[in-house]
Design a protein around this motif. Structure first.
Motif, PDB file in Angstrom:
ATOM      1  N   ALA A  18     -18.737  12.064  17.181  1.00 58.08           N
ATOM      2  CA  ALA A  18     -18.833  11.358  16.132  1.00 58.08           C
ATOM      3  C   ALA A  18     -18.232  10.447  16.801  1.00 58.08           C
ATOM      4  N   ALA A  19     -17.552   9.813  17.241  1.00 58.04           N
ATOM      5  CA  ALA A  19     -17.223   8.533  17.837  1.00 58.04           C
ATOM      6  C   ALA A  19     -18.517   7.501  18.176  1.00 58.04           C
ATOM      7  N   LYS A  20     -19.269   7.308  18.979  1.00 57.13           N
ATOM      8  CA  LYS A  20     -20.731   6.970  18.923  1.00 57.13           C
ATOM      9  C   LYS A  20     -21.318   6.571  18.148  1.00 57.13           C
ATOM     10  N   MET A  21     -21.356   7.706  16.860  1.00 61.90           N
ATOM     11  CA  MET A  21     -21.890   7.220  15.655  1.00 61.90           C
ATOM     12  C   MET A  21     -21.497   6.538  14.651  1.00 61.90           C
ATOM     13  N   LEU A  22     -20.399   6.176  14.731  1.00 65.45           N
ATOM     14  CA  LEU A  22     -18.960   5.649  13.942  1.00 65.45           C
ATOM     15  C   LEU A  22     -19.130   3.895  14.418  1.00 65.45           C
ATOM     16  N   TRP A  23     -19.684   3.997  16.170  1.00 65.99           N
ATOM     17  CA  TRP A  23     -19.385   2.282  16.658  1.00 65.99           C
ATOM     18  C   TRP A  23     -20.376   1.830  16.970  1.00 65.99           C
ATOM     19  N   SER A  24     -21.692   2.725  16.419  1.00 64.94           N
ATOM     20  CA  SER A  24     -23.211   1.983  16.478  1.00 64.94           C
ATOM     21  C   SER A  24     -23.632   1.543  15.234  1.00 64.94           C
ATOM     22  N   TYR A  25     -24.194   0.640  14.448  1.00 69.49           N
ATOM     23  CA  TYR A  25     -25.026   0.320  13.617  1.00 69.49           C
ATOM     24  C   TYR A  25     -25.838  -0.489  14.043  1.00 69.49           C
ATOM     25  N   ASP A  26     -27.205  -0.679  12.468  1.00 67.52           N
ATOM     26  CA  ASP A  26     -28.077  -2.038  12.769  1.00 67.52           C
ATOM     27  C   ASP A  26     -28.420  -1.956  12.019  1.00 67.52           C
ATOM     28  N   THR A  27     -27.586  -3.843  11.335  1.00 70.57           N
ATOM     29  CA  THR A  27     -27.969  -4.486   9.698  1.00 70.57           C
ATOM     30  C   THR A  27     -29.859  -4.331  10.039  1.00 70.57           C
ATOM     31  N   ARG A  28     -30.562  -4.570  10.686  1.00 68.36           N
ATOM     32  CA  ARG A  28     -31.926  -4.714  10.561  1.00 68.36           C
ATOM     33  C   ARG A  28     -32.562  -4.029  10.347  1.00 68.36           C
ATOM     34  N   SER A  76     -27.274   8.263  13.328  1.00 66.21           N
ATOM     35  CA  SER A  76     -27.931   9.260  14.138  1.00 66.21           C
ATOM     36  C   SER A  76     -26.936  10.614  12.902  1.00 66.21           C
ATOM     37  N   GLY A  77     -27.767  11.483  12.969  1.00 68.77           N
ATOM     38  CA  GLY A  77     -27.325  12.826  12.491  1.00 68.77           C
ATOM     39  C   GLY A  77     -26.647  13.762  13.476  1.00 68.77           C
ATOM     40  N   PRO A  78     -26.020  14.525  12.720  1.00 64.42           N
ATOM     41  CA  PRO A  78     -24.129  15.333  13.221  1.00 64.42           C
ATOM     42  C   PRO A  78     -25.696  16.402  14.006  1.00 64.42           C
ATOM     43  N   PRO A  79     -24.654  16.643  15.573  1.00 64.31           N
ATOM     44  CA  PRO A  79     -24.937  17.566  15.982  1.00 64.31           C
ATOM     45  C   PRO A  79     -24.789  19.075  15.471  1.00 64.31           C
ATOM     46  N   HIS A  99     -26.050  -5.938  15.205  1.00 64.51           N
ATOM     47  CA  HIS A  99     -26.418  -4.233  15.329  1.00 64.51           C
ATOM     48  C   HIS A  99     -25.169  -4.205  16.627  1.00 64.51           C
ATOM     49  N   ALA A 100     -25.380  -2.997  16.510  1.00 65.21           N
ATOM     50  CA  ALA A 100     -23.992  -2.859  17.437  1.00 65.21           C
ATOM     51  C   ALA A 100     -24.332  -1.181  18.551  1.00 65.21           C
ATOM     52  N   THR A 101     -24.605  -1.541  19.372  1.00 65.87           N
ATOM     53  CA  THR A 101     -24.373   0.508  20.228  1.00 65.87           C
ATOM     54  C   THR A 101     -23.426   0.120  21.046  1.00 65.87           C
ATOM     55  N   ALA A 102     -23.220   1.846  21.296  1.00 65.80           N
ATOM     56  CA  ALA A 102     -22.014   2.156  22.010  1.00 65.80           C
ATOM     57  C   ALA A 102     -22.137   3.266  22.795  1.00 65.80           C
ATOM     58  N   LYS A 103     -20.978   3.101  23.789  1.00 66.75           N
ATOM     59  CA  LYS A 103     -21.085   4.364  25.247  1.00 66.75           C
ATOM     60  C   LYS A 103     -20.114   4.904  24.994  1.00 66.75           C
ATOM     61  N   VAL A 104     -19.663   6.329  25.021  1.00 71.00           N
ATOM     62  CA  VAL A 104     -18.034   7.097  25.318  1.00 71.00           C
ATOM     63  C   VAL A 104     -18.494   7.284  26.937  1.00 71.00           C
ATOM     64  N   THR A 105     -16.452   7.329  26.853  1.00 71.93           N
ATOM     65  CA  THR A 105     -16.727   7.297  28.230  1.00 71.93           C
ATOM     66  C   THR A 105     -15.481   7.990  28.219  1.00 71.93           C
ATOM     67  N   ASN A 107     -12.189   8.014  23.744  1.00 73.27           N
ATOM     68  CA  ASN A 107     -12.243   6.375  24.317  1.00 73.27           C
ATOM     69  C   ASN A 107     -13.436   5.609  24.622  1.00 73.27           C
ATOM     70  N   GLY A 108     -14.426   4.706  24.795  1.00 76.14           N
ATOM     71  CA  GLY A 108     -15.661   4.016  24.765  1.00 76.14           C
ATOM     72  C   GLY A 108     -16.054   2.639  24.504  1.00 76.14           C
ATOM     73  N   LYS A 109     -17.054   1.935  24.776  1.00 73.42           N
ATOM     74  CA  LYS A 109     -16.551   1.124  24.528  1.00 73.42           C
ATOM     75  C   LYS A 109     -18.305   0.463  23.567  1.00 73.42           C
ATOM     76  N   GLN A 110     -18.090  -0.953  22.701  1.00 70.90           N
ATOM     77  CA  GLN A 110     -18.642  -1.355  21.986  1.00 70.90           C
ATOM     78  C   GLN A 110     -19.422  -2.087  22.279  1.00 70.90           C
ATOM     79  N   GLN A 111     -20.906  -2.193  22.733  1.00 72.60           N
ATOM     80  CA  GLN A 111     -21.674  -3.883  22.087  1.00 72.60           C
ATOM     81  C   GLN A 111     -22.381  -4.198  20.860  1.00 72.60           C
ATOM     82  N   ILE A 112     -21.769  -5.722  20.743  1.00 71.89           N
ATOM     83  CA  ILE A 112     -22.188  -6.294  19.458  1.00 71.89           C
ATOM     84  C   ILE A 112     -23.356  -7.423  20.101  1.00 71.89           C
TER      85      ILE A 112
END
Length: 226
Positions: free
Chosen positions: A92-102, A77-80, A148-154, A184-189
């Motif tokens: 920024a944290a959500k961006m850092l914790w998210s990726y998709d190698t596909r 994602s681009g910077p807001p 791939h990973a998604t993230a949720k910031v708490t 703080n948040g959670k990452q799902q891989i």
């Protein structure tokens, strides 16, 4: 490599309040360059991990040059356009914790992350950010697994030591307008064959927010400070 504690509390004991804030704003890059903080590709949900899935340890070169802009950014994602440090740090944290190698090559991942950085090279610690990305061989293995990973910031907040130092002399931060924010948040891989795992994440970021300008990322701290 043993992680070096990143903490503003007790740093520069006996110095004036103005100098303590100056250290936060002007020397923060030196403090952050020691080691990368939590590698967002490292999955510690081993209890749910497919043993055939690639290891996610960070092994990229800390001195790696930034990718060329023509590489694109893939799924990154681009910077807001945000002018508030905590809100920007959470994004920024959500961006850092998210990726998709596909859908994203390693160069695209780096290019996308680079777009979030401050253009003021005096304060930008690109090594602390690019160091989060695995080397080309490991990225290729992750791609083979469709990882791939998604993230949720708490939540996000200013660490207590930073707030105390800022309260001592609010005007001192006007040198660089760099704020320290812990998120703080959670990452799902997820990867092939139903593999996956989730874990709690925390990161301390240095965010630059000059008046009348959108914020930008300056660095990632080598350890989390609350």
């Amino acid at each position: 490599m043993k992680k070096r504690l990143f903490s503003l509390s007790g740093y520069g004991v006996g110095w004036s309040a103005k100098r303590r804030i100056a250290i936060v704003a002007l020397v923060i890059t030196a403090l952050l360059a020691v080691a990368a903080i939590v590698a967002f590709f490292t999955g510690r949900g081993e209890q749910n991990q497919d043993p055939t899935a690639p290891s996610q340890a960070n092994s990229s070169s800390p001195s790696e040059a930034a990718p060329k802009p023509t590489a694109g950014s893939g799924s990154v994602s681009g910077p807001p356009q945000i002018a508030e440090p905590i809100a920007y740090a959470k994004a920024a944290a959500k961006m850092l914790w998210s990726y998709d190698t596909r859908a994203t090559s390693r160069d695209q991942q780096l290019a996308g992350m680079r777009a979030w950085m401050t253009k003021e090279t005096k304060y930008a610690d690109w090594n602390s950010v690019s160091g989060q990305v695995p080397d080309p061989v490991l990225w290729s293995r992750m791609t083979d697994q469709d990882q791939h990973a998604t993230a949720k910031v708490t939540e996000g907040h200013f660490p207590s030591a930073f707030k105390a130092a800022l309260a001592d002399d609010p005007s001192a931060i006007t040198e660089a307008y760099i704020y320290v924010v812990t998120v703080n948040g959670k990452q799902q891989i997820v990867w092939k064959r139903g593999g996956g795992g989730a874990e709690e994440r925390a990161v301390t970021l240095a965010v630059q927010c000059r008046p009348h300008h959108d914020c930008s990322l300056a660095a990632i701290a080598p350890s989390v400070t609350q």
